[in-house]
Structures are given as structure tokens and as C-alpha cells.
Design an enzyme around this catalytic site. Sequence first.
Site, PDB file in Angstrom:
ATOM      1  N   CYS A  77       6.446   4.059 -11.834  1.00 54.49           N
ATOM      2  CA  CYS A  77       6.670   2.814 -11.093  1.00 54.49           C
ATOM      3  C   CYS A  77       7.456   3.059  -9.811  1.00 54.49           C
ATOM      4  CB  CYS A  77       7.419   1.846 -12.000  1.00 54.49           C
ATOM      5  SG  CYS A  77       8.020   0.358 -11.171  1.00 54.49           S
ATOM      6  N   TYR A 127       0.090  -3.636  -2.746  1.00 54.63           N
ATOM      7  CA  TYR A 127      -0.333  -4.452  -3.888  1.00 54.63           C
ATOM      8  C   TYR A 127      -1.156  -5.655  -3.427  1.00 54.63           C
ATOM      9  CZ  TYR A 127       2.670  -1.808  -7.059  1.00 54.63           C
ATOM     10  OH  TYR A 127       3.231  -0.808  -7.814  1.00 54.63           O
TER      11      TYR A 127
END
Length: 353
Positions: A61, A192
Site C-alpha cells: 500500500c 486512482y
Amino acid sequence: MSPNTAADNTGPGAATQGQYVTDGQEFVRDTKYIETRITADGRDGYPVQAGRYRLVAARACPWANRTLIVRRLLGLEDALSLGLCGPTHDADSWTFDLDPGGLDPVLGIPRIKDAYERRFPGYPKGITVPAIVDVPSGAVVTNDFAQMTIDFSLEWTAFHRDGAPELYPDALREEIDAVNRGVYTEVNNGVYRCGFAGDQDSYDAAYDRLFTKLDELSERLSHRRYLVGDTITEADVRLFTTLARFDPVYHGHFKCNRSTLSAMPVLWAYARDLFQTPGFGDTVDFTQIKRHYYVVHRDVNPTGIVPKGPDLSHWLTPHHREQLGGRPFGDGTPPPPPAPTEHIPAENWVPTA
């Protein structure tokens, strides 16, 4: 950090995967995190104490990777223990599937969701990493990743190592904050918005914003070694974790494909400079990064196939950024090598032979 987060679910009977793309809509990140802070004066009920808290992260992450870097740079390893979740998860929660028996050895739980539920039964939002857990109670304290690293710099000073750098110096905070805002909206979250866009117009707009900002950052970094001032700051940490994932994941998986990072000379040299700086590249696990994105985001990559490329060997090539001056750690010193238990396996890192 993903919208929802847990175990490797690639086989028969696997748990339900999260939904990341909403048809016909742009991606909007929910940014309502748990704002409780761990501070020197304990004003939120959680005073800084060595050994009391556990940082739960995942090497895959980018948001969690920031905390791993800052923890290393400041030398907080002995004061703040580290629990690592595996790279894949379902719609429910990240899991400790890398640990023996699938349980975190300190918290004794299989999923970070359990720590959220301990403090907030029925917690209604995404179960995200990084998170800091109060070990005595087993309850999550915060998952506010942006504030977390700032507090490592400002509130945990009693446990900084000798020679720890100033990552958020008072004289530069206003400029650091301004740079961070642009990097977050256009780059960190911008990739994203490209990858999880639910229609063509949303994707096109996100793509244009991303590369406009990357071009601006290239120009800014063409004549200065670091984003703010002449040393590494919080701003460099925040940009680096996205750049490290750009070619392995974002270029293909998220369709950020105007050019690879390695085809953007200034940003590529800047990223290599940081990667080769102690505390940065030694936190990056490329195998987990690729596995996370390509396996978890099944609505983007339905087959779950993880690509073999790209070639990562060039991360260790000379960058020549030292010609711009600057001192990576200012008046401080590099951190020592990571503890043996926190080393990246050689097969998950950059080929060195």
C-alpha cells in the site's frame, strides 16, 4: 490503502472482492478517517509511549509505505512495533496471512478489522492501512495516514534516533503543505482516479490532470534536488511512494500510460535518488505491490493475472542528482540498515545480478 480491505482470495470459495469502480461515475475517495491522535501530551487520551502502540501496515500500500519510510528515517523502530498484513485482501479486511497461523504475533488477531471492531463495534467504513493499534486494549487508535507521519515527526521526538532528519521543519511547513496538497489531489489520488474511473470522461479528465501535474513536478525538480528546501522532507516521502509504483502498476493497470516513469527523465532520476537513499528503497517490496493491485482489483483486472514485467533492475543505476546539491539528511545522518525481521526478501526487490 484501498476503499475496502484482507486475505488472498484467488481460489475456490474465496471471499467477496471489493468493488472499486462505479459505472458512469468518477472515483471519489472517502477521506473521513479516525482523527484521534497520539500526542506527547496525550490530549486525545493516547499519550506517546514506547512499546504501547503497534503500527499495522502493508508493504503493498502506498499510503502505508509512507509510514514505513518515516518510521525508518526517524528511528522509531524500537518505540513503535510493526505488524505487516499480506498484499491481498477481500472486501472485508486486510489479514495477517504472512504470520505463522495467520495471527499477528502481538495483537493475536487474524484481521486488522478486529482492532477496528474492538473500538468501534460495527465500524461502518473501509478497514484501511496504515493503522495504529493500542496494544493493551487491542483497539485501533487512528487510520489518519496523512496526520500519522506528521505526528511521527512532531510528537514522537522523545524517541527519535540520534541524527534523525527534520522531515517537517517549521520554517518550511507552509510550503510543504502546499506542495503536498497538489501532489495528493493530482498524483497520489490522481492515479486512482484514472484506474477507478467509471466512464470515459472521468478517466480522460483524471489522466490530463495527472500528467499536467507530473510535468509541473518535473519542471520544479529540474533545478532542485528535493521538492522543498535542500533536504528530504515529508513532501518527498509522499511523492516517492506513488512514483515507486508507477511503472510496475499504475502505467498499465490504472491506464496512466502517456509515458512510463522511466521515460520521464527528471522524475525518473529523482525517484532513483530517493530509492537509493537509506530508508526509502529498503521499504519497497515490488512483488507485493504487483500482487496487491492485480489480484485485488478484480473489477479492473478480472483474471487476477499478475504481469511478469517490467524490468526493475534500472532502479539502482546512477542518477547524478547529487550535482544539484542538497544534503539528504541535512545536519542528520542516514538511518542504520533495517532490522533482519524487516528486510525485503531479495526475490521481491530489484535484481542485483
